[in-house]
Design a protein around this motif. Structure first.
Motif, short mmCIF file in Angstrom:
data_model
loop_
_atom_site.label_atom_id
_atom_site.label_comp_id
_atom_site.label_asym_id
_atom_site.label_seq_id
_atom_site.Cartn_x
_atom_site.Cartn_y
_atom_site.Cartn_z
N VAL B 318 -2.70 -4.30 -4.22
CA VAL B 318 -4.02 -4.74 -3.73
C VAL B 318 -4.02 -5.69 -2.27
O VAL B 318 -4.98 -5.65 -1.50
CB VAL B 318 -4.79 -5.60 -4.76
N VAL B 319 -2.71 -6.05 -1.87
CA VAL B 319 -2.54 -6.60 -0.72
C VAL B 319 -2.98 -5.84 0.43
O VAL B 319 -3.28 -6.40 1.57
CB VAL B 319 -1.08 -7.35 -0.62
N HIS B 320 -2.85 -4.58 0.17
CA HIS B 320 -3.18 -3.64 1.38
C HIS B 320 -4.64 -3.43 1.26
O HIS B 320 -5.11 -2.84 2.61
CB HIS B 320 -2.57 -2.34 1.02
N VAL B 321 -5.48 -3.74 0.51
CA VAL B 321 -6.91 -3.86 0.81
C VAL B 321 -7.36 -4.66 1.95
O VAL B 321 -7.97 -4.26 2.84
CB VAL B 321 -7.63 -4.29 -0.40
N ARG B 322 -6.61 -5.44 2.30
CA ARG B 322 -7.03 -6.49 3.44
C ARG B 322 -6.54 -5.78 4.78
O ARG B 322 -6.87 -6.36 5.61
CB ARG B 322 -6.00 -7.57 3.37
N VAL C 321 -6.62 2.89 -5.21
CA VAL C 321 -6.16 1.52 -5.26
C VAL C 321 -4.95 1.19 -5.89
O VAL C 321 -3.91 0.34 -5.63
CB VAL C 321 -7.33 0.60 -5.75
N ARG C 322 -4.60 2.03 -7.20
CA ARG C 322 -3.46 1.60 -7.90
C ARG C 322 -2.25 2.26 -7.09
O ARG C 322 -0.89 1.86 -7.56
CB ARG C 322 -3.44 2.15 -9.15
N ARG C 323 -2.31 2.78 -6.03
CA ARG C 323 -1.08 3.36 -5.21
C ARG C 323 -1.33 3.00 -3.79
O ARG C 323 -0.47 3.80 -2.94
CB ARG C 323 -0.82 4.70 -5.59
N LEU C 324 -2.09 1.99 -3.36
CA LEU C 324 -2.08 1.66 -2.16
C LEU C 324 -0.72 1.39 -1.27
O LEU C 324 -0.54 1.70 -0.12
CB LEU C 324 -2.97 0.57 -1.74
N GLY C 325 0.09 0.59 -1.98
CA GLY C 325 1.39 0.29 -1.69
C GLY C 325 2.43 1.73 -1.12
O GLY C 325 2.63 1.88 0.09
N ALA C 326 2.28 2.59 -2.00
CA ALA C 326 2.66 3.74 -1.87
C ALA C 326 2.19 4.76 -0.48
O ALA C 326 2.84 5.06 0.49
CB ALA C 326 2.83 4.78 -2.99
N LEU C 327 1.00 4.50 -0.37
CA LEU C 327 0.21 5.21 0.69
C LEU C 327 0.44 4.33 1.93
O LEU C 327 0.64 4.98 2.87
CB LEU C 327 -1.35 5.13 0.40
N ALA C 328 0.51 3.12 1.78
CA ALA C 328 1.00 2.18 3.14
C ALA C 328 2.30 2.88 3.63
O ALA C 328 2.90 2.95 4.74
CB ALA C 328 0.89 1.12 2.83
#
Lengths: 338, 338, 338
Positions: B318-322, C321-328
């Motif tokens: 969720v940090v990446h939402v920012r 949203v649950r995999r935003l870290g992986a997407l980043a």
């Protein structure tokens, strides 16, 4: 009271001046020379050297942290709570029934109970030994209030609900209102909602505290059940047929929809919510303003809140939540085309 | 009562032993041999074979699913609700006014109405035929309560508000408190907020149910309006000048800011919210803990909640939402640079 | 009252027919020929030409926008609020104590105060000049209610709490219930929660308004403090030991956990929340349903809500949203591999 008395009552080691006289408790910053404070959170460790407290309760690891008279115990926070109780015993109420209370002839009120003005107690209700029914409370027919339970003021308990011993219910709480159950029947012309009678009860265990203006609905057919030592804060809504396990803590503004089963020692953060018909296992922790949309089967902390942003950052970033699927596809394509 | 009686009253086909005696309703799992249950949700279909119920209400498609005595109807859930009402009629209250109620000489209370202890009814108020004003209710001047409406206990209705016939209002509900309206005037030195008098009313239709500790504010100038057959759960807040259409369902902990117009048959999930000055069209469904920030003009379901995650996953993701805007730009660049 | 009278009382320029008789206020769309309306929001500018109002309050820039009799002032909204107050003065209550109120012999009730039926006032309580204690209010021992403050009905104030002058507290509000404080002590066998006595007070300043069914908890040791001219809407929860600055506005359904410090002129949107032990600086604005998880140190607007989506869009997008870290990470890799 002296330090040495506290040690005798509560155990632990009294280190330093055991004859220090004490008149009450205070925070580490505000305590005066006749008050005792505590150190449980290491964050306040640096405040201890400047504290003007007369004594302090510390954990074993902090035994030598201060020259202040100190009570060294395994659990300083719980010990502090007990010391605070010693200095601040609950209000005592004279037993007996105020003349401006209306008690049905078939209700049973223990002689040691205290019933205040403007209370109404229905047929068949039972009020236990030493219980306190504060001003303006409405107790329905066949309600059962356990020994030494205190309904502070303006509490409503609907018919047939029960609450165990040593509980506290704060002003404005409503126990046993109808669950929210309606069957749609829009077939014949306009039609409408058909009310499903809510004939279950609310059954609350011993040692529970229920906050101000909280509501716990009665079950539709079976009961809504709250275990022992459950602590519920203000403005909470518990739907019909929920089952809440022992020692569970529910913070303010939580909403739990109907027929959810919450385990033991669960902690629900403020403003969190639970969709109906779910289970939350023992020892789960739900963060503030998090919505539980599926059952939780493993202990641990669960979170689903949005981060706080400056409004401009929110505008720039959160708009992309609506197209995260497309972004994910674009990434896959970009990676695949390498 | 016998199966054959239910069939006569409610219609449908009685299949099997129509002389089965029945004393009440139960769930498919808890019903005993003299209780009738129902099957409406196919999820519970497999429970039917092991049910010990004396009879069951089923839909046409499930006519032959069980050998139990059964009532076959088009809408088994609504039929069950009506059967439950037959077995659990609402409490009956003796008509008349309790001596410990204070009723203004210029109020009109129907002879068939029931007014309990510690009720206060103001000048010009009108209480309809068969209405019930439970203990501790405060009814302001010129309030109008429709026929057969029941204010269970400790309900407050402010001056001039009205509620129609056959309604139920649960304990702690507050109808007609001032809307939240203040004009800022910070020009002269410090200044402050200037209260805008709230002189509209709350006007509630027939067949409405209002939950425990719910509040519906009066209008600022025009009225706050709640239609017919609207069901509002506990802990709900409806702001001033809202208009809520017929048959709409509002779950617990919902907050609706001022001057919002909610259509007919809308369903608001628990903990959802509506920004002020919006419109929600007929037949919209708003999911739990979803914030409506713009008008909804097409029927259907709308959602805006965060998914539930283990706290570690939440921290990682969720940090990446920012920084979603930056991520979206990076994707565009990556795609463009191919 | 005539236009010219309003001008004399409130200042500004009366332009056009100053002898226009006026009987009340209305909205720009609903006002009749003897009502005065106002134009503050430019969004309603186009409605002015078709308004049937008898007069209008406008800002200096809109002096010549209409031929209607008009009062031209610097702050038309605040001026309108004052005009509305002139036409709708607060209800007047006869001074004196209703015979069905129970007042402790050691309480002091000003002769000019008005105490309604079914009120209970405890030992040592002080009710100020011109104050109004409405029906069903429960006032604890040593409570202090300031001059001209109105507790509308069914308000509960726990022992020792105070509220300043000219306040309004709506029905069902609970001031001073115990804060939510328990120390865990699960070491000995099962153990349980140890209640921390809540011995601080709630101290509320002058000119505050507290909404229906709102609760403000007393402090644990120190006090919970609400400043002057603070406006709190319905269904709000304020935890123990919070400090709220002057002129702050808190909308409905807000929850503020314990020991938070909220500055002056802060605006909390509906359904927003604050984690405990934080600070929010002066002039911050928190959007609706936003959770404040860390201190806010700069004025401005802060938001953390999810956008509204059609449910299908939500399903397609929010799962990521649950995999935003992986997407980043994937984006970083894609960019790096160019």
């Amino acid at each position: 009271m002296y330090m040495r008395d506290l040690q005798k009552i509560l155990g632990g080691d009294a280190v330093g001046e055991v004859n220090q006289p004490l008149t009450g408790v205070g925070t580490i910053r505000s305590a005066t020379s006749t008050q005792i404070t505590f150190l449980a959170n290491q964050r306040y460790r640096s405040d201890l050297s400047s504290s003007r407290a007369g004594a302090v309760i510390v954990g074993n690891a902090d035994r030598d942290l201060t020259p202040l008279p100190r009570l060294v115990v395994a659990n300083p926070y719980a010990c502090f709570a007990r010391v605070a109780q010693l200095f601040n015993p609950p209000a005592l109420y004279a037993s007996g029934v105020h003349p401006a209370a209306i008690i049905h002839a078939d209700a049973q009120v223990a002689e040691s109970a205290s019933v205040a003005e403007y209370v109404s107690i229905g047929r068949g209700a039972v009020i236990g030994e030493g219980a306190r029914i504060g001003p303006g409370c409405i107790i329905g027919d066949d309600v059962w209030v356990g020994a030494h339970t205190c309904l502070v003021a303006r509490v409503t308990i609907y018919a047939r609900c029960t609450i165990g011993a040593r509980g506290i219910v704060h002003a404005g709480a409503v126990i046993g209102a109808d669950g929210f159950g309606f069957a749609p029947d829009f077939s014949a012309g306009d039609g409408g909602w058909v009310k499903i009678p809510q004939v279950g009860r609310v059954v609350i265990g011993d040692d529970c505290e229920i906050g101000a203006n909280t509501s716990i609905d009665r079950g539709a057919i079976d009961d809504t059940v709250v275990g022992n030592d459950v602590k519920i804060d203000n403005q909470v809504q518990v739907g019909h047929n929920c089952v809440i396990g022992d020692h569970t803590i529910i913070s303010g503004c939580v909403g739990i929809a109907g027929t959810s089963t919450i385990g033991r020692r669960v902690m629900m953060g403020g403003g969190s919510g639970v969709i109906g018909h779910l289970e939350i296992c023992d020892d789960a922790i739900v963060s503030a303003m998090t919505l539980v949309t599926k059952s939780i089967t493993e202990p641990g902390m669960y979170t689903g809140s949005m981060p706080l942003m400056k409004h401009g950052d929110w505008l720039r970033n959160v708009v992309h939540v609506r197209r995260l699927g497309a972004l994910a596809d674009a990434i896959k394509n970009a990676a695949g085309s390498k």
